[in-house]
Design an enzyme around this catalytic site. Sequence first.
Site, mmCIF file in Angstrom:
data_model
loop_
_atom_site.group_PDB
_atom_site.id
_atom_site.type_symbol
_atom_site.label_atom_id
_atom_site.label_comp_id
_atom_site.label_asym_id
_atom_site.label_seq_id
_atom_site.Cartn_x
_atom_site.Cartn_y
_atom_site.Cartn_z
ATOM 1 N NE ARG A 1 59.561 8.016 47.261
ATOM 2 C CZ ARG A 1 59.333 9.071 47.285
ATOM 3 N NH1 ARG A 1 58.203 9.522 48.079
ATOM 4 N NH2 ARG A 1 59.582 10.284 46.593
ATOM 5 C CE LYS B 1 59.536 9.600 40.246
ATOM 6 N NZ LYS B 1 59.887 10.677 41.468
ATOM 7 N N GLY C 1 70.356 17.454 43.402
ATOM 8 C CA GLY C 1 69.129 18.454 43.711
ATOM 9 C C GLY C 1 68.682 18.899 42.235
ATOM 10 C CB THR C 2 65.453 20.638 41.371
ATOM 11 O OG1 THR C 2 65.652 21.538 42.481
ATOM 12 C CG2 THR C 2 64.684 19.263 41.709
ATOM 13 C CG ASP D 1 57.958 12.959 39.049
ATOM 14 O OD1 ASP D 1 57.811 14.029 38.494
ATOM 15 O OD2 ASP D 1 58.355 12.425 39.973
ATOM 16 C CG ASN E 1 57.171 11.169 43.968
ATOM 17 O OD1 ASN E 1 58.061 10.969 43.323
ATOM 18 N ND2 ASN E 1 56.479 11.725 44.248
ATOM 19 C CG ASN F 1 24.200 -17.495 6.202
ATOM 20 O OD1 ASN F 1 23.641 -16.413 6.832
ATOM 21 N ND2 ASN F 1 24.221 -18.672 6.243
#
Length: 462
Positions: A21, A28, A84-85, A111, A229, A379
Amino acid sequence: MSDNSSKKVAIVVLAAGKGTRLKMDIPKPLAPLHENTLVDYVIDTFKDFGDITLVTGHQRELVEEHVNKKFENINYVYQKEQLGTGHAVQTYLKDFENSRGYDYTIVTCADTPLITKETVSSLIEEIEKGSNAVCATFTADNPTGYGRIIRKGTGFQIVEEKDANDDQRQIDEVNSGLYIFKTLYLMDHIFNLSDDNKSGEFYLTDTFSPEANVTPLLFEEPREFLGVNNLIQLSQADIYLRRSIARYLMLEAGVRFTDPSHTYCYSKNIGQGTHLFQNAFIDDKTVIGKNVIIEQGVTIKNSIIEDGAIIKANSYITDSKVSNGASIGPMAQLRPGSNIGEGAKLGNFVEVKKSNIGKKSAVSHLSYVGDAEIGDGVNIGCGFITCNYDGANKNKTIIGDGSFIGSDTQMIAPIEIGKECYVASGSTINKSMPDGSFAIARGRQETKEGMAKRFIKKKTDK
């Protein structure tokens, strides 16, 4: 972590995501935030609390190569399939050799770049009170998409959005995705997970149950748990990062902002009494002293600005140093390697590259100084140019203390001008000058009286 704690802590960073996304051709964790990446902020926050292991997956080689360039002693585990986590943590516990050698295991996501050290300390302090696991939670104005915190008695459980019923979806306390476990508790529960849910994944959140002596720790500030995301959330993370830095600078460091919402400051190393105007950009590697004025539209990267300096509007400074009380701009540029002395003055449309400008010297306007050593009290008039490049090599110009260089002068490097020399305006100097000498190098002027009419063209009436 509390001062009396001697517990060993492991930090597991879930960094396997593809980030579809985000619409970027990078994994990511490497999505850019300011001049770093999302995972850089996460590692920087957690590195002082224990040993870090990244669970990598999509384009793992890019993630690991990037992290190894910026950090030391980071471990890696490869999650071949993203199931999955819970599966990610299973992979870590099975494949990381020393995963069981820690008292506590923190799990966080690559993220979530805004989590603070104070929040991590709070989690550790909470679990040291006796819980088996602690989940950081917050109250969301719009909880859609978050796992809901279902408190029951003294415990709780987490129900993911897809699996929640209508009543559960009304709950506004949500899961942040940041957890700490007693490692033995995690090992006892992580391998019993089921993927019998609407996502078909193994949820880490299923290790929490009301009967298991687990604690939801509610935090008042939801912004630091923002997960990135998509590009809208990436922009929000940048805004929150700048706001938190501006808040710290105003409340703790005594830095004044004309308009903090439109000032792009990423450095906390700014001294008391400094004033930042709107639309200034200051990167996180820049150090600014006390009582400095940074006017609107200024850009400063990887530079040191000392006490009392003034950086006027729309100037651009990179990899340089501006000493006490110096004045730069407006619309000046300091390229890498520029060192501007105490009380020196660079005016509008002056460009300096890889040069030292001495104390109280002045290059007032419309000039280029490259590969030069300019002494104290020099100068330099308008339209000065160091001709430092011969087509193959960069050559050096040296001008001694107290010299006066007239307007529209060119120095053909390599060349050395001594102390207290005077170079007449309009000169092209290609020979070195000893101390105290005078030089003029221009064509002789001839004036022909009455001849102007031959060259002045008058408009004819139509």
